[in-house]
Motif scaffolding. Structure first.
Motif, mmCIF file in Angstrom:
data_model
loop_
_atom_site.group_PDB
_atom_site.id
_atom_site.type_symbol
_atom_site.label_atom_id
_atom_site.label_comp_id
_atom_site.label_asym_id
_atom_site.label_seq_id
_atom_site.Cartn_x
_atom_site.Cartn_y
_atom_site.Cartn_z
ATOM 1 N N LEU A 145 45.231 82.709 53.820
ATOM 2 C CA LEU A 145 45.443 81.457 53.458
ATOM 3 C C LEU A 145 46.603 81.913 51.922
ATOM 4 N N LEU A 146 47.590 81.285 51.946
ATOM 5 C CA LEU A 146 48.467 81.482 50.858
ATOM 6 C C LEU A 146 47.963 80.383 49.698
ATOM 7 N N ILE A 147 48.119 80.871 48.302
ATOM 8 C CA ILE A 147 47.728 79.882 47.070
ATOM 9 C C ILE A 147 48.974 80.278 46.175
ATOM 10 N N ASP A 148 49.274 79.201 45.632
ATOM 11 C CA ASP A 148 50.236 79.249 44.618
ATOM 12 C C ASP A 148 49.686 79.963 43.262
ATOM 13 N N LYS A 149 50.373 80.781 42.777
ATOM 14 C CA LYS A 149 50.054 81.536 41.642
ATOM 15 C C LYS A 149 49.572 80.689 40.346
ATOM 16 N N GLN A 150 50.351 79.320 40.385
ATOM 17 C CA GLN A 150 50.133 78.508 39.228
ATOM 18 C C GLN A 150 49.428 77.229 39.669
ATOM 19 N N ALA A 151 48.503 76.892 38.812
ATOM 20 C CA ALA A 151 47.789 75.637 38.863
ATOM 21 C C ALA A 151 48.511 74.445 38.291
ATOM 22 N N PHE A 152 48.220 73.201 38.648
ATOM 23 C CA PHE A 152 49.025 72.045 38.298
ATOM 24 C C PHE A 152 48.105 70.936 37.954
ATOM 25 N N GLY A 153 48.678 69.791 37.111
ATOM 26 C CA GLY A 153 47.715 68.660 37.206
ATOM 27 C C GLY A 153 47.282 68.438 35.733
ATOM 28 N N PHE A 154 47.290 67.223 35.331
ATOM 29 C CA PHE A 154 46.819 66.853 34.158
ATOM 30 C C PHE A 154 45.385 65.994 34.207
ATOM 31 N N LEU A 155 44.910 65.908 34.937
ATOM 32 C CA LEU A 155 43.353 65.172 35.050
ATOM 33 C C LEU A 155 42.174 66.282 34.419
ATOM 34 N N THR A 156 42.613 66.544 33.013
ATOM 35 C CA THR A 156 41.548 67.512 32.372
ATOM 36 C C THR A 156 41.235 66.787 31.257
ATOM 37 N N LEU A 157 40.329 67.560 30.405
ATOM 38 C CA LEU A 157 39.911 66.942 29.245
ATOM 39 C C LEU A 157 40.663 66.958 28.052
ATOM 40 N N ASP A 158 41.690 67.469 27.975
ATOM 41 C CA ASP A 158 42.497 67.718 26.850
ATOM 42 C C ASP A 158 43.324 66.154 26.765
ATOM 43 N N ARG A 159 43.486 65.613 27.995
ATOM 44 C CA ARG A 159 43.754 64.396 28.091
ATOM 45 C C ARG A 159 43.369 63.322 26.710
ATOM 46 N N PHE A 160 42.144 63.716 26.468
ATOM 47 C CA PHE A 160 41.359 62.935 25.630
ATOM 48 C C PHE A 160 40.857 63.615 24.234
ATOM 49 N N PRO A 161 41.664 63.217 23.101
ATOM 50 C CA PRO A 161 41.217 63.923 21.887
ATOM 51 C C PRO A 161 39.768 63.534 21.243
ATOM 52 N N ASP A 162 39.592 62.379 21.829
ATOM 53 C CA ASP A 162 38.059 62.079 21.332
ATOM 54 C C ASP A 162 37.395 61.253 22.119
ATOM 55 N N GLY A 163 36.406 60.391 21.846
ATOM 56 C CA GLY A 163 35.443 59.745 22.828
ATOM 57 C C GLY A 163 34.217 60.196 22.995
ATOM 58 N N ARG A 164 33.216 59.172 23.137
ATOM 59 C CA ARG A 164 31.680 59.506 23.332
ATOM 60 C C ARG A 164 31.318 59.796 24.590
ATOM 61 N N ASP A 165 31.613 58.803 25.532
ATOM 62 C CA ASP A 165 31.176 58.917 26.769
ATOM 63 C C ASP A 165 32.320 59.079 27.899
ATOM 64 N N LEU A 166 32.038 59.771 28.893
ATOM 65 C CA LEU A 166 33.045 60.286 30.073
ATOM 66 C C LEU A 166 32.332 59.477 31.060
ATOM 67 N N TRP A 167 33.550 58.667 31.664
ATOM 68 C CA TRP A 167 33.097 58.095 33.071
ATOM 69 C C TRP A 167 34.037 58.747 33.960
ATOM 70 N N LEU A 168 33.737 59.284 35.279
ATOM 71 C CA LEU A 168 34.117 59.978 36.164
ATOM 72 C C LEU A 168 34.054 59.022 37.574
ATOM 73 N N LEU A 169 35.050 58.535 37.941
ATOM 74 C CA LEU A 169 35.031 57.563 39.123
ATOM 75 C C LEU A 169 35.995 58.128 40.142
ATOM 76 N N ALA A 170 35.410 58.333 41.346
ATOM 77 C CA ALA A 170 35.700 59.042 42.456
ATOM 78 C C ALA A 170 35.521 58.453 43.649
ATOM 79 N N THR A 171 36.546 58.327 44.606
ATOM 80 C CA THR A 171 36.420 58.030 45.922
ATOM 81 C C THR A 171 37.071 59.191 46.751
ATOM 82 N N GLY A 172 36.091 59.334 47.975
ATOM 83 C CA GLY A 172 36.361 60.228 48.866
ATOM 84 C C GLY A 172 36.462 61.670 48.418
#
Length: 258
Positions: free
Chosen positions: A94-121
């Protein structure tokens, strides 16, 4: 699509596990130089008999520190990528890109007390990576994982989800996690019933979590069906929970799956 040799590495398929007729997981080797942040994705490539390469983006299920890479996929009927993948066996390339992508990461939020992760499929994938990384357990007081599937048999990774809070490195922090499975097309004991938006509108989701959704404390990640994301974003906006942007802090981060 042509990608230069410098942009990907050649890895080996270690394992393919069929969960249902439409869902499967795969594990590959990992290049020592490949780095990613929990929640990101990489492009996987399969070489066709003609020599051309088919590429698809997949979020990592595995933790950033794992020596392998895990992925979660839906079977696309007559899909170009999954048709090629179905022909592969452990040991194949299998070939895999050397670079990872995406911004669904915790650094999107500089603050906050409660984390909700809502997923389908298969949108569950990046959240499993996030939950296997220590940072999320340090940063948030409460973590609510909401995982929606059509049927009970399509609720994947149940053993991993059960075991996560018991991992030794969490040293008691596992009690922060509340897991709420949701099934939309049948009644399943222990699971909520209905669309995520319906459960938010009725207040049932908050009651089940014993936690309120508030702009002050809640930080929310959405991943999965684009329609779910669009509808949930619109609903959250009416409650002053807005998209987190580079130029404007917010409470919601999203990733469309397909």
């Amino acid at each position: 699509m042509t990608v230069s040799e410098e942009k990907f590495t050649r890895q080996r398929l270690l394992e393919v596990q069929t969960l249902t007729p439409t869902l499967f997981t795969l594990r590959t080797t990992r290049d020592p130089g490949f780095r990613f942040t929990a929640g990101q994705f990489a492009r996987l490539g399969v070489r066709k008999p003609s020599g051309s390469i088919v590429w698809r983006a997949y979020s990592m299920v595995s933790a950033p520190h794992d020596e392998f890479l895990d992925f979660f996929s839906i079977v696309v009927p007559d899909g170009e990528f999954t048709s090629e993948l179905s022909r592969l066996e452990p040991g194949d390339e299998l070939l895999i890109d050397k670079q990872a992508f995406g911004f669904l990461t915790l650094d999107r939020f500089p603050d906050g007390r409660d984390l909700w992760l809502l997923a389908t499929g298969t949108g569950l994938a990046p959240f499993l990576s996030i939950l296997q990384d220590f940072e999320v357990w340090q940063r948030f007081e409460r973590i609510v994982l909401v995982y929606s599937a059509r049927t009970g048999s399509e609720l994947a990774y149940q053993q991993l989800i059960r075991e996560l809070p018991e991992r030794e490195y969490l040293e008691g922090l596992g009690s922060k996690l509340t897991y709420l499975p949701v099934v939309t097309r049948e009644r399943v004991t222990g699971a909520l019933s209905g669309r995520i938006t319906t459960l938010i509108e009725s207040g049932e989701l908050e009651r089940a979590a014993n936690l309120k959704l508030t702009p002050e404390h809640s930080r929310i990640m959405l991943c999965g069906n684009p329609q779910m994301i669009e509808d949930t974003r619109a609903l959250l906006k009416t409650r002053d929970l807005n998209l987190a942007l580079t130029r404007r802090p917010g409470q919601v981060a999203v990733e469309n799956y397909w």
